[in-house]
Design an enzyme around this catalytic site. Sequence first.
Site, PDB file in Angstrom:
ATOM      1  N   TYR A  60       0.843  -1.205   0.000  1.00 29.85           N
ATOM      2  CA  TYR A  60       0.000   0.000   0.000  1.00 29.85           C
ATOM      3  C   TYR A  60       0.881   1.260   0.000  1.00 29.85           C
ATOM      4  CZ  TYR A  60      -4.868  -1.581   0.896  1.00 29.85           C
ATOM      5  OH  TYR A  60      -6.141  -2.085   0.795  1.00 29.85           O
ATOM      6  N   ARG A  70       2.943  10.947  -9.289  1.00 30.24           N
ATOM      7  CA  ARG A  70       2.016  11.301 -10.364  1.00 30.24           C
ATOM      8  C   ARG A  70       1.211  12.564  -9.978  1.00 30.24           C
ATOM      9  NH1 ARG A  70      -2.378  10.017 -13.986  1.00 30.24           N
ATOM     10  NH2 ARG A  70      -2.960  12.158 -14.428  1.00 30.24           N
ATOM     11  N   ASP A  74       1.278  16.544 -11.507  1.00 30.37           N
ATOM     12  CA  ASP A  74       0.085  17.308 -11.879  1.00 30.37           C
ATOM     13  C   ASP A  74       0.088  18.676 -11.196  1.00 30.37           C
ATOM     14  OD1 ASP A  74      -0.935  15.361 -13.519  1.00 30.37           O
ATOM     15  OD2 ASP A  74      -2.321  14.538 -12.038  1.00 30.37           O
ATOM     16  N   MET A  78       0.197  22.485 -12.885  1.00 29.34           N
ATOM     17  CA  MET A  78      -0.768  23.557 -12.617  1.00 29.34           C
ATOM     18  C   MET A  78      -0.053  24.830 -12.186  1.00 29.34           C
ATOM     19  SD  MET A  78      -3.367  21.089 -10.550  1.00 29.34           S
ATOM     20  CE  MET A  78      -4.304  22.380  -9.751  1.00 29.34           C
ATOM     21  N   PHE A  99      -6.181  19.343 -13.062  1.00 25.40           N
ATOM     22  CA  PHE A  99      -6.614  19.608 -11.681  1.00 25.40           C
ATOM     23  C   PHE A  99      -7.621  18.569 -11.200  1.00 25.40           C
ATOM     24  CE2 PHE A  99      -9.949  22.677 -13.351  1.00 25.40           C
ATOM     25  CZ  PHE A  99     -11.051  22.097 -12.755  1.00 25.40           C
ATOM     26  N   ASN A 120      -2.341  -1.094   8.185  1.00 22.96           N
ATOM     27  CA  ASN A 120      -2.139  -2.526   7.973  1.00 22.96           C
ATOM     28  C   ASN A 120      -0.906  -3.030   8.690  1.00 22.96           C
ATOM     29  OD1 ASN A 120      -3.450  -4.659   6.173  1.00 22.96           O
ATOM     30  ND2 ASN A 120      -4.001  -2.771   5.151  1.00 22.96           N
ATOM     31  N   ASP A 131      -2.477 -11.236  12.888  1.00 19.90           N
ATOM     32  CA  ASP A 131      -2.847 -10.698  11.571  1.00 19.90           C
ATOM     33  C   ASP A 131      -4.165  -9.960  11.745  1.00 19.90           C
ATOM     34  OD1 ASP A 131      -3.107 -10.222   8.789  1.00 19.90           O
ATOM     35  OD2 ASP A 131      -2.045 -12.078   8.353  1.00 19.90           O
ATOM     36  N   ASN A 138      -8.308  -8.798   3.200  1.00 14.75           N
ATOM     37  CA  ASN A 138      -7.334  -7.709   3.241  1.00 14.75           C
ATOM     38  C   ASN A 138      -6.551  -7.635   1.931  1.00 14.75           C
ATOM     39  OD1 ASN A 138      -6.091  -5.578   4.568  1.00 14.75           O
ATOM     40  ND2 ASN A 138      -4.448  -6.880   5.367  1.00 14.75           N
ATOM     41  N   SER A 141      -8.790  -6.300  -0.767  1.00 10.98           N
ATOM     42  CA  SER A 141      -8.920  -4.840  -0.648  1.00 10.98           C
ATOM     43  C   SER A 141      -7.760  -4.144  -1.345  1.00 10.98           C
ATOM     44  CB  SER A 141      -8.944  -4.426   0.829  1.00 10.98           C
ATOM     45  OG  SER A 141     -10.013  -5.015   1.505  1.00 10.98           O
ATOM     46  N   THR A 145      -7.825  -1.808  -4.802  1.00 10.50           N
ATOM     47  CA  THR A 145      -7.284  -0.443  -4.801  1.00 10.50           C
ATOM     48  C   THR A 145      -6.309  -0.253  -5.960  1.00 10.50           C
ATOM     49  OG1 THR A 145      -7.505  -0.308  -2.396  1.00 10.50           O
ATOM     50  CG2 THR A 145      -5.987   1.247  -3.437  1.00 10.50           C
ATOM     51  N   THR A 197     -11.755  -0.214  -0.276  1.00 13.40           N
ATOM     52  CA  THR A 197     -11.659   0.569   0.967  1.00 13.40           C
ATOM     53  C   THR A 197     -12.755   0.156   1.946  1.00 13.40           C
ATOM     54  OG1 THR A 197     -10.764   2.414  -0.303  1.00 13.40           O
ATOM     55  CG2 THR A 197     -11.600   2.910   1.892  1.00 13.40           C
ATOM     56  N   THR A 200     -11.768  -2.868   3.675  1.00  9.40           N
ATOM     57  CA  THR A 200     -10.752  -2.562   4.685  1.00  9.40           C
ATOM     58  C   THR A 200     -11.398  -2.054   5.961  1.00  9.40           C
ATOM     59  OG1 THR A 200      -9.078  -2.033   3.022  1.00  9.40           O
ATOM     60  CG2 THR A 200      -8.770  -1.085   5.207  1.00  9.40           C
ATOM     61  N   THR A 207     -11.231  -6.551  13.377  1.00  6.80           N
ATOM     62  CA  THR A 207      -9.901  -6.832  13.939  1.00  6.80           C
ATOM     63  C   THR A 207      -9.737  -6.196  15.309  1.00  6.80           C
ATOM     64  OG1 THR A 207      -8.924  -6.996  11.730  1.00  6.80           O
ATOM     65  CG2 THR A 207      -7.427  -6.558  13.552  1.00  6.80           C
ATOM     66  N   HIS A 280     -17.216  14.770   3.007  1.00  7.81           N
ATOM     67  CA  HIS A 280     -16.686  15.408   4.215  1.00  7.81           C
ATOM     68  C   HIS A 280     -16.196  14.396   5.239  1.00  7.81           C
ATOM     69  CE1 HIS A 280     -15.647  18.989   6.358  1.00  7.81           C
ATOM     70  NE2 HIS A 280     -15.869  18.261   7.428  1.00  7.81           N
ATOM     71  N   GLU A 282     -14.870  11.777   4.475  1.00  9.62           N
ATOM     72  CA  GLU A 282     -13.618  11.334   3.875  1.00  9.62           C
ATOM     73  C   GLU A 282     -12.436  12.169   4.382  1.00  9.62           C
ATOM     74  OE1 GLU A 282     -12.483   8.941   2.167  1.00  9.62           O
ATOM     75  OE2 GLU A 282     -10.585   9.720   1.386  1.00  9.62           O
ATOM     76  N   TYR A 284     -12.108  13.295   7.344  1.00 10.61           N
ATOM     77  CA  TYR A 284     -11.746  12.765   8.658  1.00 10.61           C
ATOM     78  C   TYR A 284     -11.236  11.331   8.559  1.00 10.61           C
ATOM     79  CZ  TYR A 284     -13.523  17.091  10.249  1.00 10.61           C
ATOM     80  OH  TYR A 284     -13.670  18.435  10.422  1.00 10.61           O
ATOM     81  N   SER A 295      -0.101  11.289  17.983  1.00 13.28           N
ATOM     82  CA  SER A 295      -0.223  11.065  19.423  1.00 13.28           C
ATOM     83  C   SER A 295       0.847  10.080  19.901  1.00 13.28           C
ATOM     84  CB  SER A 295      -1.613  10.515  19.746  1.00 13.28           C
ATOM     85  OG  SER A 295      -2.606  11.435  19.374  1.00 13.28           O
ATOM     86  N   SER A 311      -9.910  12.171  27.235  1.00 13.86           N
ATOM     87  CA  SER A 311     -10.496  13.290  26.478  1.00 13.86           C
ATOM     88  C   SER A 311     -10.144  13.173  24.997  1.00 13.86           C
ATOM     89  CB  SER A 311     -10.023  14.626  27.044  1.00 13.86           C
ATOM     90  OG  SER A 311      -8.619  14.773  26.889  1.00 13.86           O
ATOM     91  N   THR A 355     -11.392  19.159  18.182  1.00 16.57           N
ATOM     92  CA  THR A 355     -10.075  19.266  17.535  1.00 16.57           C
ATOM     93  C   THR A 355      -9.140  20.112  18.391  1.00 16.57           C
ATOM     94  OG1 THR A 355     -11.183  19.139  15.395  1.00 16.57           O
ATOM     95  CG2 THR A 355      -8.894  19.843  15.389  1.00 16.57           C
ATOM     96  N   LYS A 358      -7.697  18.187  21.248  1.00 19.09           N
ATOM     97  CA  LYS A 358      -6.577  17.337  20.856  1.00 19.09           C
ATOM     98  C   LYS A 358      -5.289  18.147  20.728  1.00 19.09           C
ATOM     99  CE  LYS A 358      -7.442  14.010  17.892  1.00 19.09           C
ATOM    100  NZ  LYS A 358      -7.359  12.871  18.789  1.00 19.09           N
ATOM    101  N   HIS A 415      -6.909  27.000   2.248  1.00 19.06           N
ATOM    102  CA  HIS A 415      -7.420  26.364   3.488  1.00 19.06           C
ATOM    103  C   HIS A 415      -7.378  24.837   3.374  1.00 19.06           C
ATOM    104  CE1 HIS A 415     -10.314  24.658   6.261  1.00 19.06           C
ATOM    105  NE2 HIS A 415     -11.030  24.252   5.235  1.00 19.06           N
ATOM    106  N   PHE A 416      -7.882  24.339   2.264  1.00 19.56           N
ATOM    107  CA  PHE A 416      -7.953  22.891   2.049  1.00 19.56           C
ATOM    108  C   PHE A 416      -6.562  22.258   2.156  1.00 19.56           C
ATOM    109  CE2 PHE A 416      -8.381  19.269  -0.987  1.00 19.56           C
ATOM    110  CZ  PHE A 416      -9.369  18.578  -0.315  1.00 19.56           C
ATOM    111  N   HIS A 417      -5.579  22.905   1.524  1.00 23.05           N
ATOM    112  CA  HIS A 417      -4.223  22.346   1.565  1.00 23.05           C
ATOM    113  C   HIS A 417      -3.577  22.531   2.939  1.00 23.05           C
ATOM    114  CE1 HIS A 417      -4.774  22.221  -2.811  1.00 23.05           C
ATOM    115  NE2 HIS A 417      -3.820  21.323  -2.822  1.00 23.05           N
TER     116      HIS A 417
END
Length: 659
Positions: A60, A70, A74, A78, A99, A120, A131, A138, A141, A145, A197, A200, A207, A280, A282, A284, A295, A311, A355, A358, A415-417
């Site tokens: 994976y 790849r 791209d 851009m 894009f 994994n 395992d 597994n 899966s 992919t 996925t 998985t 598991t 959305h 996705e 998380y 952590s 907590s 968040t 954390k 923001h996204f990046h």
Amino acid sequence: MGIKWDEFFVTGDPLIFASQIGIALTLVGALAGLTYFKKWNYLWSEWFTTVDHKKIGIMYILVGVVMFLRGGIDGLMMKGQTAVPENDFLNAQHYNEVFTTHGVIMILFVAMPLLIGLMNFVIPLQIGARDVAFPQLNALSFWLTVSGAALFNISFIIGGSPDAGWTSYFPLAGKEFSPGIGNNFYAVALQIAGAGTLMTGINFVVTVLKMRTKGMTLMKMPMFTWTSFITSIIIVASFPIFTVALALMTFDRTFGTHFFTISGGGMDMLWANLFWLWGHPEVYIVVLPAFGMLSDIISTFARKTLYGYKSMVISIVMISVLSMLVWVHHFFTMGNSAGVNSFFSITTMAIAIPTGVKVFNWLFTMRKGRIKFTTAMLWALAFVPNFVIGGVTGVMLAMAAADYQYHNTLFLVAHFHYVLIPGVVFPIFAGLYFWWPKMFGYMLNEKIGKWHFWLFVVGFNVTFMPMFFLGLDGAVRRAYTYSAETGFGPLMMISAVGSVILAAGFAALVYNIYWSARNADRNIGNDPWDARTLEWATATPVQHYNFASLPEVTKLDAFWHMKKNNQLQPLSEDEIEEIHLPSNTWIPIYMGVVFGISGFLLVFEWTIAAGVAAIGILAGLAFRSFDYDEGFHVHKDEIFETESKWRKGANKGVKNHVS
């Protein structure tokens, strides 16, 4: 069907033509090399047919690294296009395709494989299991992919790439506005990969619930295991929604139904709602495991138990629930009522609370800790301020009224990046440096690692920070060019320069992998970081049966307490019993191949041929149903010999890498 045979291969663009030649030469070289060095049997028996979670995890990760190259190319294309006003390096159509593929590949074929690869490899070891619950599933899966990734990537040279953005909004993604087959690749390839996925997710839920070693209650699990467990639940909850949406898209595009086409009585907003009901969560799905890695890494290199463990667990659960209740914030401007926008504004802002808990817990873990500034820890430290920038700008976007100003601008892209690169890529790099010794028996070079770190972090900020200001100044996303009069040119150029530095950082990682494989010290022991969790209690690299005898856990940070309380006793020959493991199998890779062939035919709307190929899928299921192979046993002698070898060297002449 409308396929023009003379357009089967994408032609007419020198960049694509050069790439086709490059791909062909690479394939020929790889096949010739494998044949010359007689490695086919090794690959087949040791890797392609394996059901060992560790090897599947490494495969994976390999897929993720290759796809990073790849998707990164791209991104560079851009940035090259928008570096100066009115540039003609890419035309509008090519830019749309680039894009689109950049977004899909980075989310689904880079972040997901890298995270699932680490899950994994690490999770069964962290819970003291041999395992995952379903080893063959597994492997299936993984190969699904790979099949989905391969199908999506060949669109680049065969048939044409999808061009409706990674969100593939209707009506743009429908036949009326996108008559080619590019978006068929999107619908079919993601369906195949998504099925892998989903399997998985099911596998890891079972598991974690059923395979934990004696004494490891839920509240004694390492945080990476906790976040992976919750992530798997989100996968099981959200991916079926995407499966349905993609199936309806396929029906619309291939069989002429009108679920999303307005002209036929369909509803384009149905796609937007289904997509973001998956999309959305996705975010998380990729961020939560990364939080878990951080952590464990922060706790290890601060030499302290994670602050606020309970907590942290509550925060993860709260985030997972809220992640399913915020999807409308992706289309505040698409005609919702004020009441609807207000509700989803509040739920979106509410995610900042767990968040924030954390983030403060990570900071309190480091407070008064004896911090070791390894490369893995540097990535964890860089995560905090950069991710906070992404989080704070997310709260700005969560305000529906203000979103009318920010929406569809480069502010959103920045923001996204700032969420996904510090929140996912930084932790993945930290995880690779941290667990690399356990995977391969040697460490990645720390000096080259710091070059990787500084180039990547500086390049990242130089690339994306200017985009906040460009967005506030009105620069829209998904535009392939702009006029000099807009004044965007200087910041666009700075952003492009940053992307080159960013790429240099990734190149340093690739070089580090190469250099370390050839030159790194193999005498590192089983615990080079003085770590805290069970995966470090066994050999490095890990033997195929994981543990000679399954460990018993009494506390959180089980391995740390075993070391401090002298509970690590020499293994007695009387304690060893034969270990049962599953056999390798050809069925998963076979299923990946037939899914790929059937999917390819469906992309070209050769439905009868696709149906015939799908018989191969049924045949694979039948083979599996009548497969009575019950695995094999690892004999006591082999276990004793293996254990004696690594345990003898565990404390003799081993370098301490953290003191």
